[in-house]
Design a protein around this motif. Structure first.
Motif, PDB file in Angstrom:
ATOM      1  N   ARG A 262       0.819  -1.198   0.059  1.00  0.00           N
ATOM      2  CA  ARG A 262       0.130   0.068   0.056  1.00  0.00           C
ATOM      3  C   ARG A 262       1.088   1.204  -0.007  1.00  0.00           C
ATOM      4  O   ARG A 262       1.738   1.265   0.683  1.00  0.00           O
TER       5      ARG A 262
ATOM      6  N   TYR B 207       1.417  -5.357   2.106  1.00  0.00           N
ATOM      7  CA  TYR B 207       0.299  -5.889   2.571  1.00  0.00           C
ATOM      8  C   TYR B 207       0.516  -6.898   3.900  1.00  0.00           C
ATOM      9  O   TYR B 207      -0.257  -6.775   4.939  1.00  0.00           O
TER      10      TYR B 207
ATOM     11  N   HIS C 198      -8.765  -4.191   4.960  1.00  0.00           N
ATOM     12  CA  HIS C 198      -9.681  -3.995   3.597  1.00  0.00           C
ATOM     13  C   HIS C 198      -9.287  -5.433   3.059  1.00  0.00           C
ATOM     14  O   HIS C 198      -8.297  -5.964   2.547  1.00  0.00           O
TER      15      HIS C 198
ATOM     16  N   SER D  55      -9.645  -6.205  -0.165  1.00  0.00           N
ATOM     17  CA  SER D  55      -8.924  -6.346  -1.388  1.00  0.00           C
ATOM     18  C   SER D  55      -7.968  -5.480  -1.435  1.00  0.00           C
ATOM     19  O   SER D  55      -7.454  -4.739  -0.672  1.00  0.00           O
TER      20      SER D  55
ATOM     21  N   ASP E 288      -7.806  -3.122  -3.653  1.00  0.00           N
ATOM     22  CA  ASP E 288      -7.916  -2.310  -4.471  1.00  0.00           C
ATOM     23  C   ASP E 288      -7.929  -1.015  -3.586  1.00  0.00           C
ATOM     24  O   ASP E 288      -8.061  -1.055  -2.539  1.00  0.00           O
ATOM     25  N   PRO E 289      -7.708   0.372  -4.435  1.00  0.00           N
ATOM     26  CA  PRO E 289      -7.558   1.642  -3.771  1.00  0.00           C
ATOM     27  C   PRO E 289      -8.867   1.843  -3.035  1.00  0.00           C
ATOM     28  O   PRO E 289      -9.812   1.718  -3.510  1.00  0.00           O
ATOM     29  N   PHE E 290      -8.610   2.800  -1.759  1.00  0.00           N
ATOM     30  CA  PHE E 290      -9.997   3.146  -1.212  1.00  0.00           C
ATOM     31  C   PHE E 290      -9.466   4.255  -0.670  1.00  0.00           C
ATOM     32  O   PHE E 290      -8.147   4.712  -0.416  1.00  0.00           O
TER      33      PHE E 290
ATOM     34  N   ARG F 106      -3.634   3.565  -1.686  1.00  0.00           N
ATOM     35  CA  ARG F 106      -3.405   2.874  -3.077  1.00  0.00           C
ATOM     36  C   ARG F 106      -2.487   1.771  -3.019  1.00  0.00           C
ATOM     37  O   ARG F 106      -1.858   1.562  -2.306  1.00  0.00           O
TER      38      ARG F 106
END
Length: 104
Positions: A3, A19, A47, A49, A51-53, A104
């Motif tokens: 991330r 991760y 989180h 996945s 995927d960005p958040f 991200r």
């Protein structure tokens, strides 16, 4: 893989963590916080996945407070406390600026 977390202190203004590191921090935080507090942090630190958040400023502020609470707990190992405080500082910075805290 990992991330890139906004509002950090590296030259790109990010915190970069694998991760695995984020997952291990989440385990440490879950161990020291009451269940109700952990449930509030879980959607961010665990989180589902890659995927960005984005985390809205008001949620970034409460996340920072909970991360500091975990970091200050007597059972939190020093190295993980430092990780939690670094994330808390980034969350505080995003919240203070009224910006989304981006993962991200």
């Amino acid at each position: 893989m990992g991330r890139n977390i906004s509002h950090g202190t590296n030259p790109d203004g990010e915190i970069r963590r694998s991760y695995t590191t984020i997952g291990n921090l989440a385990d440490q935080v879950a161990h020291v916080l009451p269940a109700a507090d952990w449930r509030r942090l879980q959607p961010i630190l665990k989180h589902g996945s890659g995927d960005p958040f984005d985390v809205p400023p008001h949620l970034a502020a409460s996340t920072a407070a909970l991360l500091r609470k975990a970091a200050d707990h007597r059972l939190m190992p020093d190295d993980w406390a430092e990780e939690a405080r670094e994330l808390a500082a980034a969350a505080d910075q995003a919240a203070g600026r009224g910006e989304m805290w981006s993962w991200r």
